[in-house]
Motif scaffolding. Structure first.
Motif, PDB file in Angstrom:
ATOM      1  N   GLN A   1      61.172  -2.398  59.213  1.00 19.58           N
ATOM      2  CA  GLN A   1      61.807  -1.386  58.362  1.00 19.58           C
ATOM      3  C   GLN A   1      61.647   0.008  58.968  1.00 19.58           C
ATOM      4  O   GLN A   1      62.561   0.820  58.928  1.00 19.58           O
ATOM      5  CB  GLN A   1      61.203  -1.412  56.965  1.00 19.58           C
ATOM      6  CG  GLN A   1      61.830  -0.397  56.039  1.00 19.58           C
ATOM      7  CD  GLN A   1      61.250  -0.449  54.647  1.00 19.58           C
ATOM      8  OE1 GLN A   1      60.490  -1.339  54.308  1.00 19.58           O
ATOM      9  NE2 GLN A   1      61.620   0.536  53.831  1.00 19.58           N
TER      10      GLN A   1
ATOM     11  N   SER B   1      72.972  -3.830  59.356  1.00 21.34           N
ATOM     12  CA  SER B   1      74.066  -3.851  58.401  1.00 21.34           C
ATOM     13  C   SER B   1      73.519  -4.433  57.098  1.00 21.34           C
ATOM     14  O   SER B   1      72.668  -5.323  57.119  1.00 21.34           O
ATOM     15  CB  SER B   1      75.216  -4.715  58.922  1.00 21.34           C
ATOM     16  OG  SER B   1      76.246  -4.796  57.953  1.00 21.34           O
ATOM     17  N   GLN B   2      73.999  -3.919  55.986  1.00 23.97           N
ATOM     18  CA  GLN B   2      73.546  -4.403  54.692  1.00 23.97           C
ATOM     19  C   GLN B   2      74.764  -4.816  53.872  1.00 23.97           C
ATOM     20  O   GLN B   2      75.269  -4.069  53.041  1.00 23.97           O
ATOM     21  CB  GLN B   2      72.734  -3.320  53.979  1.00 23.97           C
ATOM     22  CG  GLN B   2      71.987  -3.817  52.782  1.00 23.97           C
ATOM     23  CD  GLN B   2      71.012  -2.788  52.254  1.00 23.97           C
ATOM     24  OE1 GLN B   2      70.995  -1.635  52.675  1.00 23.97           O
ATOM     25  NE2 GLN B   2      70.193  -3.199  51.306  1.00 23.97           N
TER      26      GLN B   2
ATOM     27  N   LYS C   1      73.023  -6.066  48.579  1.00 30.28           N
ATOM     28  CA  LYS C   1      71.834  -5.280  48.276  1.00 30.28           C
ATOM     29  C   LYS C   1      70.569  -5.835  48.925  1.00 30.28           C
ATOM     30  O   LYS C   1      69.779  -5.094  49.491  1.00 30.28           O
ATOM     31  CB  LYS C   1      71.642  -5.190  46.767  1.00 30.28           C
ATOM     32  CG  LYS C   1      70.498  -4.301  46.373  1.00 30.28           C
ATOM     33  CD  LYS C   1      70.411  -4.117  44.888  1.00 30.28           C
ATOM     34  CE  LYS C   1      69.268  -3.168  44.582  1.00 30.28           C
ATOM     35  NZ  LYS C   1      69.192  -2.825  43.187  1.00 30.28           N
ATOM     36  N   LYS C   2      70.342  -7.134  48.867  1.00 29.69           N
ATOM     37  CA  LYS C   2      69.102  -7.719  49.386  1.00 29.69           C
ATOM     38  C   LYS C   2      69.276  -8.413  50.721  1.00 29.69           C
ATOM     39  O   LYS C   2      68.364  -9.094  51.187  1.00 29.69           O
ATOM     40  CB  LYS C   2      68.527  -8.692  48.366  1.00 29.69           C
ATOM     41  CG  LYS C   2      68.067  -7.998  47.099  1.00 29.69           C
ATOM     42  CD  LYS C   2      67.318  -8.928  46.214  1.00 29.69           C
ATOM     43  CE  LYS C   2      66.805  -8.174  45.002  1.00 29.69           C
ATOM     44  NZ  LYS C   2      65.962  -9.021  44.171  1.00 29.69           N
TER      45      LYS C   2
ATOM     46  N   ILE D   1      69.914  -7.871  54.679  1.00 29.20           N
ATOM     47  CA  ILE D   1      69.965  -6.938  55.803  1.00 29.20           C
ATOM     48  C   ILE D   1      69.962  -7.767  57.075  1.00 29.20           C
ATOM     49  O   ILE D   1      69.127  -8.653  57.244  1.00 29.20           O
ATOM     50  CB  ILE D   1      68.761  -5.975  55.792  1.00 29.20           C
ATOM     51  CG1 ILE D   1      68.757  -5.135  54.509  1.00 29.20           C
ATOM     52  CG2 ILE D   1      68.798  -5.072  57.019  1.00 29.20           C
ATOM     53  CD1 ILE D   1      67.540  -4.263  54.339  1.00 29.20           C
TER      54      ILE D   1
END
Length: 89
Positions: free
Chosen positions: A52, A63-64, A67-68, A70
């Motif tokens: 992170q 890229s996301q 929401k959860k 990545i």
């Protein structure tokens, strides 16, 4: 039970043909976007916090799509590793 005998060359040719058919299905090295587990493996880190931090500092692309979820850009990870590579003597 039937027994099938093959010469060495025929056996290895058969094995190569089977591997050749299975490899494209299971080969994930061609994917541009990889999971956090794969990214951590490529970077040889064990902490999601470190991953992170690299993401937050803009050192690796991500890229996301949700929401959860990545995913990480494999090319940016390779570029990050190359940038920090040291030449041998």
């Amino acid at each position: 039970m039937d027994v099938i005998c093959l010469e060495d060359k025929a056996f290895f040719a058969l094995v190569e043909a089977v591997v050749g058919r299975l490899k494209p299905e299971n080969d994930t090295t061609g994917f541009k976007w990889i999971s956090d587990v794969d990214a951590m493996h490529c970077l040889n880190i064990k902490s999601k916090t470190t991953l992170q931090k690299l993401r937050d500092e803009g050192k690796i692309r991500f890229s996301q799509p949700q929401k959860k979820i990545i995913v990480y850009d494999r090319d940016s990870i390779e570029a990050y590793l190359e940038k920090h590579a040291k030449e041998t003597f």
